[in-house]
Design an enzyme around this catalytic site. Structure first.
Site, short mmCIF file in Angstrom:
data_model
loop_
_atom_site.label_atom_id
_atom_site.label_comp_id
_atom_site.label_asym_id
_atom_site.label_seq_id
_atom_site.Cartn_x
_atom_site.Cartn_y
_atom_site.Cartn_z
N THR A 107 0.85 -1.18 0.00
CA THR A 107 0.00 0.00 0.00
C THR A 107 0.89 1.23 0.00
O THR A 107 1.85 1.30 0.75
CB THR A 107 -0.87 0.04 1.28
OG1 THR A 107 -1.58 -1.18 1.34
CG2 THR A 107 -1.82 1.20 1.25
N GLY A 108 0.57 2.18 -0.83
CA GLY A 108 1.35 3.42 -0.83
C GLY A 108 2.60 3.31 -1.67
O GLY A 108 3.51 4.10 -1.55
N CYS A 109 2.66 2.30 -2.52
CA CYS A 109 3.78 2.18 -3.44
C CYS A 109 3.32 2.79 -4.76
O CYS A 109 2.43 2.26 -5.40
CB CYS A 109 4.14 0.71 -3.64
SG CYS A 109 5.91 0.43 -3.64
N VAL A 110 3.93 3.91 -5.14
CA VAL A 110 3.44 4.56 -6.37
C VAL A 110 4.44 4.40 -7.51
O VAL A 110 5.56 4.00 -7.29
CB VAL A 110 3.15 6.06 -6.15
CG1 VAL A 110 1.86 6.22 -5.37
CG2 VAL A 110 4.29 6.74 -5.44
#
Lengths: 110, 127, 100
Positions: A107-110
């Site tokens: 989560t939160g890996c862009v």
């Protein structure tokens, strides 16, 4: 696309992450790694086990910068840095290590 | 990902949580958005108002309703540099809760201070 | 700052919370089911009247009409606006808080 290991079939999502966290086993990680051309050694397992414990505690597959920080805290600075982690997991320590550990995509890996 | 967004503009983000955790998807979705947004190095605050305070109740165990126990995620926010959690005192008290009932460190503020927090924020997300 | 509320005050506390946390001199627009909050002779009328001393209150006309309501059903001094007026309020205010 399911992965076959030891005659057992494991359901994955479209990006290859294990669909059901509870089904995870070590041989599956080994098989996923082999597919990416990686032979898992103790250093890999240390991170994979760390991720599984992290998920158990926080219910998140951590983004790479958070993973780096958390590894640094638990295993020391020489391991809590991008260089070390990328050498182990060249496709990205967040994404690839989480996949081997049976976790969802971070989560939160862009 | 340590760099700021192009132009280096840091804005004050406020995520307003007003729903109880398990009856609807709002609380869990809010957390997902917060975690994704955390990658952008903005000035992030979370506000817990009305039933939103129930999200922070400690010792939640969802095993028997077969859903993910996302309440554990609140403890990980700190690692995502999300450290400003505000709980409205009036909401907490009218639900019979005290700070001891909460799972994470928060700042408890009254309505007047909450009013100011909202007014001073630049981007507001509501859940 | 512009605040909007879209839930009936008789079902959800969104309007009440908004009134508790809205700064003086702000603008409040009631839309969708929140237009019921603008009715006179309700149990929240007093709260609305008190709020009107510090904030400017609007209600969205099309939502009133859809619910069979008009000016005569409302507390006095609540301005009814159309979609153009809604857009104007949004443009006039730098920030918006939507109480869901």
């Amino acid at each position: 696309m399911p992965i076959e290991v030891n005659g057992k079939s494991f359901e994955t999502d479209e990006e290859g992450y294990l669909a059901n966290l509870g089904e995870w086993e070590k041989d599956l990680a080994t098989a996923m790694a082999a597919e990416d051309g990686i032979d898992l050694g103790d250093d890999h397992w240390e991170i994979i086990n760390f991720l599984r414990e992290y998920y158990e505690e926080y219910q998140i597959a951590p983004a790479v910068r958070v993973l780096t920080k958390a590894v640094g805290k638990k295993l020391g600075k020489d391991k809590g840095n991008s260089k070390y982690l990328y050498e182990l997991f060249p496709y990205g320590p967040g994404k690839q290590a989480c996949k081997f550990a049976g976790l969802p995509k971070p989560t939160g890996c862009v | 990902m340590e760099e700021e967004l192009e132009g280096g503009v840091v804005k004050k983000f406020l995520y307003v949580n007003r729903r109880a955790p398990h009856g609807t998807i709002y609380a869990h979705e809010a957390l997902e958005v917060v975690l994704i947004g955390a990658a952008f190095d903005q000035d992030v605050s979370l506000a817990f108002i009305d039933d939103g305070v129930f999200q922070l109740k400690k010792e939640q165990d969802t095993a028997e309703i077969y859903t993910k126990n996302f309440s554990k995620i609140y403890s990980a926010l700190e690692m995502y540099d999300v450290e400003k959690l505000y709980v409205e005192k009036e909401s907490l008290e009218s639900r019979g809760l005290t700070e001891d009932d909460l799972s994470v460190d928060v700042k408890i503020i009254n309505s007047k201070e909450m009013k100011k927090l909202i007014t001073d924020s630049e981007v507001i997300f509501n859940f | 700052m512009l605040h909007t509320v879209n839930k009936s005050p008789f079902e959800k506390n969104s309007l009440e919370t908004c009134l508790r946390l809205i700064e003086d001199n702000s603008t409040l627009l009631l839309i969708e089911d929140a237009v019921y909050g603008a009715l006179k002779n309700t149990n929240i009328e007093e709260k609305i009247l008190n709020a009107q001393t510090n904030i400017k209150l609007y209600v969205l006309g099309p939502d009133l009409k859809a619910r069979g309501l008009d000016k005569n059903s409302l507390i006095t001094n609540i301005e009814i606006i159309d979609y153009k007026g809604f857009v104007k309020l949004v443009a006039e205010n730098e920030k918006i808080q939507n109480w869901l």
